[in-house]
Each structure stands twice: as structure tokens, then as C-alpha cells.
Design an enzyme around this catalytic site. Structure first.
Site, PDB file in Angstrom:
ATOM      1  N   LYS A   9      46.269  42.692 -66.248  1.00  0.00           N
ATOM      2  CA  LYS A   9      47.629  42.296 -66.627  1.00  0.00           C
ATOM      3  C   LYS A   9      48.189  43.218 -67.717  1.00  0.00           C
ATOM      4  CE  LYS A   9      47.036  37.413 -65.418  1.00  0.00           C
ATOM      5  NZ  LYS A   9      47.249  36.027 -65.872  1.00  0.00           N
ATOM      6  N   TYR A  49      52.925  33.963 -57.790  1.00  0.00           N
ATOM      7  CA  TYR A  49      52.839  32.763 -58.612  1.00  0.00           C
ATOM      8  C   TYR A  49      53.661  31.606 -58.027  1.00  0.00           C
ATOM      9  CZ  TYR A  49      50.242  35.090 -62.394  1.00  0.00           C
ATOM     10  OH  TYR A  49      49.271  35.716 -63.141  1.00  0.00           O
ATOM     11  N   PHE A  57      56.283  26.821 -67.946  1.00  0.00           N
ATOM     12  CA  PHE A  57      55.947  28.146 -68.479  1.00  0.00           C
ATOM     13  C   PHE A  57      56.185  29.286 -67.492  1.00  0.00           C
ATOM     14  CE2 PHE A  57      52.020  26.245 -66.784  1.00  0.00           C
ATOM     15  CZ  PHE A  57      51.606  27.224 -65.910  1.00  0.00           C
ATOM     16  N   ARG A  85      35.620  35.542 -60.492  1.00  0.00           N
ATOM     17  CA  ARG A  85      36.207  34.430 -61.267  1.00  0.00           C
ATOM     18  C   ARG A  85      35.281  34.043 -62.426  1.00  0.00           C
ATOM     19  NH1 ARG A  85      41.489  32.328 -60.722  1.00  0.00           N
ATOM     20  NH2 ARG A  85      40.732  30.213 -61.079  1.00  0.00           N
ATOM     21  N   THR A  91      41.117  29.934 -67.473  1.00  0.00           N
ATOM     22  CA  THR A  91      42.493  30.405 -67.738  1.00  0.00           C
ATOM     23  C   THR A  91      42.800  30.518 -69.231  1.00  0.00           C
ATOM     24  OG1 THR A  91      43.133  29.258 -65.699  1.00  0.00           O
ATOM     25  CG2 THR A  91      44.919  29.977 -67.157  1.00  0.00           C
ATOM     26  N   ARG A 102      37.867  37.080 -70.475  1.00  0.00           N
ATOM     27  CA  ARG A 102      38.822  36.335 -71.302  1.00  0.00           C
ATOM     28  C   ARG A 102      38.151  35.817 -72.573  1.00  0.00           C
ATOM     29  NH1 ARG A 102      41.347  33.125 -66.059  1.00  0.00           N
ATOM     30  NH2 ARG A 102      43.017  34.606 -65.569  1.00  0.00           N
ATOM     31  N   ASN A 112      46.054  36.490 -70.725  1.00  0.00           N
ATOM     32  CA  ASN A 112      44.610  36.309 -70.511  1.00  0.00           C
ATOM     33  C   ASN A 112      43.997  37.461 -69.713  1.00  0.00           C
ATOM     34  OD1 ASN A 112      45.688  35.693 -68.061  1.00  0.00           O
ATOM     35  ND2 ASN A 112      44.948  33.592 -67.983  1.00  0.00           N
ATOM     36  N   HIS A 115      43.903  38.768 -63.663  1.00  0.00           N
ATOM     37  CA  HIS A 115      44.050  37.792 -62.588  1.00  0.00           C
ATOM     38  C   HIS A 115      42.956  38.068 -61.570  1.00  0.00           C
ATOM     39  CE1 HIS A 115      45.610  35.560 -59.160  1.00  0.00           C
ATOM     40  NE2 HIS A 115      45.259  36.625 -58.454  1.00  0.00           N
ATOM     41  N   GLU A 126      46.362  37.879 -51.025  1.00  0.00           N
ATOM     42  CA  GLU A 126      46.744  38.718 -52.172  1.00  0.00           C
ATOM     43  C   GLU A 126      46.483  40.193 -51.888  1.00  0.00           C
ATOM     44  OE1 GLU A 126      46.402  35.407 -55.726  1.00  0.00           O
ATOM     45  OE2 GLU A 126      44.724  36.778 -55.483  1.00  0.00           O
TER      46      GLU A 126
HETATM   47  P1  ADP Z   1      44.394  31.610 -63.256  1.00  0.00           P
HETATM   48  O1  ADP Z   1      45.094  32.908 -63.593  1.00  0.00           O
HETATM   49  O2  ADP Z   1      43.230  31.354 -64.194  1.00  0.00           O
HETATM   50  O3  ADP Z   1      44.005  31.488 -61.794  1.00  0.00           O
HETATM   51  P2  ADP Z   1      46.733  29.849 -62.842  1.00  0.00           P
HETATM   52  O4  ADP Z   1      46.848  30.329 -61.431  1.00  0.00           O
HETATM   53  O5  ADP Z   1      46.754  28.372 -63.096  1.00  0.00           O
HETATM   54  O6  ADP Z   1      45.412  30.402 -63.564  1.00  0.00           O
HETATM   55  O7  ADP Z   1      47.929  30.463 -63.717  1.00  0.00           O
HETATM   56  C1  ADP Z   1      48.364  31.775 -63.496  1.00  0.00           C
HETATM   57  C2  ADP Z   1      48.722  32.388 -64.831  1.00  0.00           C
HETATM   58  O8  ADP Z   1      49.837  31.702 -65.435  1.00  0.00           O
HETATM   59  C3  ADP Z   1      47.610  32.309 -65.876  1.00  0.00           C
HETATM   60  O9  ADP Z   1      46.629  33.285 -65.711  1.00  0.00           O
HETATM   61  C4  ADP Z   1      48.398  32.466 -67.168  1.00  0.00           C
HETATM   62  O10 ADP Z   1      48.759  33.833 -67.397  1.00  0.00           O
HETATM   63  C5  ADP Z   1      49.663  31.682 -66.844  1.00  0.00           C
HETATM   64  N1  ADP Z   1      49.524  30.268 -67.271  1.00  0.00           N
HETATM   65  C6  ADP Z   1      48.825  29.284 -66.655  1.00  0.00           C
HETATM   66  N2  ADP Z   1      48.900  28.117 -67.322  1.00  0.00           N
HETATM   67  C7  ADP Z   1      49.682  28.364 -68.404  1.00  0.00           C
HETATM   68  C8  ADP Z   1      50.160  27.560 -69.492  1.00  0.00           C
HETATM   69  N3  ADP Z   1      49.842  26.267 -69.594  1.00  0.00           N
HETATM   70  N4  ADP Z   1      50.936  28.154 -70.427  1.00  0.00           N
HETATM   71  C9  ADP Z   1      51.274  29.458 -70.322  1.00  0.00           C
HETATM   72  N5  ADP Z   1      50.871  30.278 -69.330  1.00  0.00           N
HETATM   73  C10 ADP Z   1      50.076  29.745 -68.377  1.00  0.00           C
END
Ligand code: ADP
Length: 154
Positions: A9, A49, A57, A85, A91, A102, A112, A115, A126
Site C-alpha cells: 500500500k 473494496y 471509513f 494472510r 487488519t 503489520r 496497514n 493487502h 483480484e
Molecule cells: P484486510 O485488508 O485485513 O483484508 P478489510 O478487507 O476488512 O481488511 O479492510 C480493507 C482495508 O480497509 C484495511 O486493510 C484497512 O486499510 C481499511 N480498514 C478496514 N477497517 C477499517 C477501519 N475500521 N477503520 C479504518 N480503515 C479500515
């Protein structure tokens, strides 16, 4: 062997951690089969997303993902989706285990660093979303014979 999609990212690019992320995945024994830097346009982020589009958010996440280009990759290995993962950690970087990407380098939920696809089905989608077929390079990784047992390489 299974393939998974990984995105370093904008925070990883800005903080100079792309190399560290690649090194972790390489050292684990995964095989890099595709890589490129990309500017994440609205369309691709809305698709990527889509599961977050109603979250409060989401606009901030989208903005963050567009601050700097990102580095998209495809990694291959046995059970690569789950392995990657695990290497990323949860996350919320503040809660991610030490030893994970992370957990070692992050302090944020949004920023974080990385992805990684969360299932085989998502990985396939993807990879197709971010890469053309000709951008993925099949090749034999000679060291694989020392990374897996013969039955694990089938
Ligand atoms: P992951 O990336 O761990 O698979 P998600 O698909 O739930 O998690 O979320 C995608 C991305 O959106 C996260 O990696 C993070 O950058 C952002 N994100 C997720 N939850 C939050 C939150 N509660 N507040 C702010 N950003 C978030």
C-alpha cells in the site's frame, strides 16, 4: 500451486518498506510471479473494496490508497492465500502479532502496509482485476525442491 494477490500500500511505498515486504515473502519460500507499480484509480478501488462501500471509513480508505502509487504482486506457493494472510497479520496493525508485517511495522488500521487476498476465490478475482494474463510469469523455482517435500510439490 496456489496464487495470491498482494498489494504493498501507499504507506509501504512512502516508508520504504516494499523491499522488506518482498523479502519476507521471498524468505518464506513463496515465488514472485508478477509485479508492477500502479496508481489506483477510482474504478479499480471501488471494485477492490466493494465489500466496504457502506462503511463510514470507506472514503478515507479510498483517499489513502490514492496518495501514492502502490506495488501490485502475485505470489505463488502451497496454500499461498492462507500463508500470506498469516504473514501479514490482522487488519489492525496495533493488534497484529509480532513477526507479522503489520505487527512489526504498523501502528494503524488504515495504514496497514499490505493487502492480501482473503480466499482462493477472491485471489483469482483480484489477480484478474490487476493483471493481464501476459503479466504473470510461470517459471520453475529451482530451490523449491528444498522448500517442500516431494508430495507437497504436486
Ligand atoms: P484486510 O485488508 O485485513 O483484508 P478489510 O478487507 O476488512 O481488511 O479492510 C480493507 C482495508 O480497509 C484495511 O486493510 C484497512 O486499510 C481499511 N480498514 C478496514 N477497517 C477499517 C477501519 N475500521 N477503520 C479504518 N480503515 C479500515
Amino acid at each position: 500451486m496456489e496464487k495470491t494477490f498482494v498489494l504493498a500500500k501507499p504507506d509501504a511505498v512512502q516508508r520504504g518498506l516494499v523491499g522488506e515486504i518482498v523479502k519476507r515473502l521471498e524468505s518464506k519460500g513463496l515465488k514472485l510471479v508478477a509485479a508492477k507499480m500502479i496508481k489506483l484509480e477510482d474504478k479499480i478501488l471501488d471494485e477492490h473494496y466493494a465489500h466496504l462501500k457502506d462503511k463510514p471509513f470507506f472514503p478515507a480508505t479510498k483517499k489513502f490508497m490514492q496518495t501514492t502509487p502502490a506495488v501490485a504482486m502475485v505470489w505463488e506457493g502451497k496454500e499461498a492465500v492462507e500463508v500470506v494472510r498469516t504473514l501479514c497479520g490482522v487488519t489492525n496493525s496495533r493488534k497484529a502479532a509480532p513477526g507479522t508485517i503489520r505487527g512489526d511495522w504498523g501502528q494503524s488500521i488504515q495504514a496497514n502496509l499490505v493487502h492480501a487476498s482473503d480466499s482462493l476465490e477472491t485471489a483469482e478475482k483480484e489477480i484478474r482485476r490487476f493483471f493481464k494474463k501476459e503479466e504473470i510469469f510461470p517459471y520453475a523455482l529451482k530451490k523449491e525442491e528444498f522448500i517442500y517435500s516431494p508430495d507437497e510439490r504436486e
